[in-house]
Design a protein around this motif. Sequence first.
Motif, short mmCIF file in Angstrom:
data_model
loop_
_atom_site.label_atom_id
_atom_site.label_comp_id
_atom_site.label_asym_id
_atom_site.label_seq_id
_atom_site.Cartn_x
_atom_site.Cartn_y
_atom_site.Cartn_z
N CYS A 11 6.98 39.42 68.60
CA CYS A 11 7.65 40.47 69.80
C CYS A 11 6.98 40.27 70.83
CB CYS A 11 7.64 41.98 69.02
SG CYS A 11 5.88 42.65 68.97
N SER A 12 6.10 39.45 71.12
CA SER A 12 5.65 39.08 72.44
C SER A 12 5.18 37.56 72.61
CB SER A 12 4.48 40.05 72.63
OG SER A 12 3.88 39.80 73.92
N GLY A 13 5.52 37.31 73.90
CA GLY A 13 5.07 35.61 74.14
C GLY A 13 4.18 35.52 75.07
N PHE A 14 3.90 36.73 75.98
CA PHE A 14 2.89 36.91 77.00
C PHE A 14 2.66 38.44 77.33
CE2 PHE A 14 6.64 37.05 79.34
CZ PHE A 14 6.47 37.79 80.28
N ASP A 17 5.59 40.81 78.39
CA ASP A 17 6.97 40.49 77.82
C ASP A 17 7.78 41.69 77.55
OD1 ASP A 17 9.14 38.95 76.91
OD2 ASP A 17 7.77 37.72 75.39
N ARG A 18 8.89 41.41 77.01
CA ARG A 18 9.87 42.65 76.97
C ARG A 18 9.17 43.91 76.00
NH1 ARG A 18 15.28 41.25 73.83
NH2 ARG A 18 15.13 39.64 75.15
N LEU A 19 9.13 45.02 76.92
CA LEU A 19 8.56 46.22 76.12
C LEU A 19 9.20 46.82 74.93
CD1 LEU A 19 5.88 47.84 76.79
CD2 LEU A 19 7.24 49.34 78.05
N THR A 20 10.52 46.41 74.91
CA THR A 20 11.17 47.19 73.85
C THR A 20 11.35 46.21 72.52
OG1 THR A 20 13.45 46.25 74.65
CG2 THR A 20 12.61 48.50 75.53
N GLY A 28 15.68 45.70 63.58
CA GLY A 28 16.63 44.81 63.62
C GLY A 28 17.01 44.19 62.17
N GLY A 29 16.02 44.15 61.12
CA GLY A 29 16.31 43.56 59.97
C GLY A 29 14.79 43.68 59.21
N ARG A 30 14.91 43.07 58.18
CA ARG A 30 13.64 42.86 57.17
C ARG A 30 12.58 42.11 57.83
NH1 ARG A 30 11.30 40.05 53.14
NH2 ARG A 30 12.91 38.72 53.14
N LEU A 31 11.29 42.62 57.89
CA LEU A 31 10.21 41.71 58.10
C LEU A 31 8.93 42.16 57.15
CD1 LEU A 31 9.90 42.38 62.09
CD2 LEU A 31 10.74 40.13 60.86
N ASP A 32 8.08 41.01 57.05
CA ASP A 32 6.82 41.42 56.38
C ASP A 32 5.66 41.71 57.27
OD1 ASP A 32 8.25 41.23 53.59
OD2 ASP A 32 8.05 39.03 54.26
N VAL A 33 5.65 40.67 58.21
CA VAL A 33 4.80 40.82 59.32
C VAL A 33 5.30 40.75 60.70
CG1 VAL A 33 2.55 39.73 60.15
CG2 VAL A 33 3.03 39.71 57.76
N LEU A 34 4.64 41.54 61.67
CA LEU A 34 5.33 41.22 63.14
C LEU A 34 3.89 41.05 63.77
CD1 LEU A 34 7.35 41.58 65.21
CD2 LEU A 34 6.70 44.04 65.41
N THR A 35 4.24 39.92 64.57
CA THR A 35 2.98 39.34 65.59
C THR A 35 3.20 39.50 66.81
OG1 THR A 35 3.70 37.00 65.63
CG2 THR A 35 2.42 37.42 63.65
N GLY A 36 2.23 39.44 67.60
CA GLY A 36 2.29 39.47 69.19
C GLY A 36 1.35 38.70 69.92
N ASP A 37 1.74 37.76 70.72
CA ASP A 37 1.01 36.90 71.37
C ASP A 37 0.88 37.37 72.92
OD1 ASP A 37 -0.53 34.94 72.55
OD2 ASP A 37 0.96 33.28 72.53
N TYR A 38 -0.45 37.92 73.22
CA TYR A 38 -0.50 38.49 74.68
C TYR A 38 -1.42 37.59 75.51
CZ TYR A 38 1.74 42.23 72.64
OH TYR A 38 2.66 43.29 71.99
N LEU A 39 -1.91 36.56 75.15
CA LEU A 39 -2.91 35.81 76.00
C LEU A 39 -2.68 34.56 76.27
CD1 LEU A 39 -6.11 36.79 73.62
CD2 LEU A 39 -5.28 38.19 75.37
N ALA A 40 -3.06 34.20 77.25
CA ALA A 40 -2.91 32.91 78.19
C ALA A 40 -3.84 32.80 78.94
CB ALA A 40 -1.72 32.77 78.80
N GLU A 41 -4.33 31.43 79.51
CA GLU A 41 -5.50 31.08 80.24
C GLU A 41 -5.73 32.25 81.49
OE1 GLU A 41 -4.53 27.16 81.20
OE2 GLU A 41 -4.96 26.29 79.20
N THR A 62 -0.02 47.09 77.28
CA THR A 62 1.50 47.08 76.81
C THR A 62 1.65 47.14 75.48
OG1 THR A 62 1.60 44.66 77.15
CG2 THR A 62 2.31 46.10 79.00
N PHE A 63 0.74 46.46 74.71
CA PHE A 63 0.64 46.46 73.22
C PHE A 63 0.26 47.87 72.66
CE2 PHE A 63 -2.06 46.12 69.20
CZ PHE A 63 -0.94 45.83 68.44
N LEU A 64 -0.73 48.63 73.37
CA LEU A 64 -0.95 50.14 73.09
C LEU A 64 0.32 50.91 73.13
CD1 LEU A 64 -3.20 51.96 71.80
CD2 LEU A 64 -3.78 52.24 74.38
N ALA A 65 0.99 50.69 74.26
CA ALA A 65 2.31 51.51 74.68
C ALA A 65 3.13 51.07 73.67
CB ALA A 65 2.69 51.16 75.94
N GLN A 66 3.44 49.89 73.13
CA GLN A 66 4.20 49.53 72.01
C GLN A 66 4.06 50.27 70.74
OE1 GLN A 66 3.94 45.21 72.84
NE2 GLN A 66 6.27 44.99 72.92
#
Length: 563
Positions: A11-14, A17-20, A28-41, A62-66
């Motif tokens: 749910c996040s590439g940087f 990324d899209r807050l919603t 939106g459908g079935r998931l077992d795990v939801l990841t979020g990548d927030y880090l870059a150089e 933003t992750f905390l807000a999500q």
Amino acid sequence: MSPEMLRVGNCSGFYGDRLTAMREMLEGGRLDVLTGDYLAELTMLILARDRAKDPDAGYARTFLAQLRDCLRLALDRGVRIVSNAGGVNPGGLVAAVRALGLDPRIALVRGDDLTPRAGDLGLGAPLGAHAYLGAFGIARALRAGADVVITGRVTDASLVVGPAIAHFGWDREDFDKLAGATVAGHVIECGAQATGGNYAFFTELDDPLRPGFPIAELRPDGSSVITKHPGTGGAVTVGTVTAQLVYEVAGARYPGPDVTTRLDTVTLRPAGPDRVEISGVRGEPPPPDVKVSCTSVGGYRNELTVVLTGLDVEAKAALFRRQFDAARGAEPAEVQWGLARLDTPDAPTQQQASALLTVVARDPDEKVAGRAFSNAAVELALSSYPGFFSTTPPERARPYGVFTAGYVPQAVPAHEVVHDDGTAERIDPPPVTRPLAEPRADPPPPVAPGPTRRLPLGTLAGARSGDKGGDANVGLWVRDDAAYPWLAALITEDTVRTLLPEAAALPVRITRLPAVRAVNVVIEGLLGRGVAYHARFDPQAKALGEWLRSRHVDIPTALLEAP
């Protein structure tokens, strides 16, 4: 949760990324795990500076807000959340999540922060030094029952590999399985870039307005299917997956702390609407050293862009340069000029009649890059070339960052998991490692002679480009087997230097990936000292691939006539 398949979404590439997206993925459908990548150089530098000002900061807010919006939903649906949003202060983020009051079981993965030991490790005195940890800490946290796993700096793909290890029970030497999951993680780590975002052939997509976020359906053997929730925008095709596969990679061997992944063994095939299967991936033991992200403040930077309109553009630029150099007084340590000839003769609008002249100054002294620079620009407002104006007023100098990569032995980071009850568990380094060596480079395949047409490279080839420190990466691919020999033969070091004159004096590395009809190009040093240094117009090389696609080359007529 099926023993034969693990469904992992992103749910996040940087950071930004899209807050919603978190809610979209959970609903939106079935998931077992939801990841979020927030880090870059660049993000690591931003977060390090944030924490230097405020010891409670340093994580992705933003992750905390999500989570404030969606954690109850995730818990109710049994979806576990794994994220590197902890940045340079993962413990602070854990405390903030606990303060939300929903009582999830939270695990912390730590040990990446080598900043206090940087000098002793030969890493200098950076603002931050963070090792790229692997996936086994995340796996232990999930096996112990964590609902939320928060990490600092781990490799992007580890956010997917860790849940796969935990679910399927893989061990350290299941290299092919780890490599397969690494490819899946690499494909979905940048969010909508795998589902049609930033895609070279975007005009062919039915619904590019709001691409859905990607999902990897992982299998026990390490193979996977990339897909997205039904009804979401964008598309998942062999092309969109290939575009992400070749993004920000350096060669056929993709090193990580748990496995070295052979990108030249990847097989992609359609597996239904919005479904692409990844299989055949081979893995090798990881390198004996792990990469360390070192971020520092390099000094102070200032920039001014002036507009040159109409006639005598070159003479106007020369006059301003002479005047500005004379008026500036103190000479900055670095001065960089660039003239963008965007103007056209007999232009129908003033904007189309204008060129842009940019000057960038860098210096260790804030006054030299700041006041002296800005005052010189202001003083010339009424005494320079005709039609003088700037795109923005002169500003004060701002600090700029520098990224460098360091390396330390695998055993140096104290990789630990702090479980929900406060107990800490050490994660041992891999027992088997192997120094990294690139496979033997095969010569390009022969191309039958025949008539050609001079057209843009992008007529047939897609591209995705980006930054790796000061280097730029461009992945090129074609969608037809018949076109690959032409692409592989065309893209050589000399061709790249000809098509991209900025690379003329720089080292260029070419890697051919015939299994996915791709050629990877790395241009060393094109981005100077990294994105925060702002060495060029496009500091992260995000559009470098599109520039390359626009350059004209000879394309065999037979390929243009193919059905």
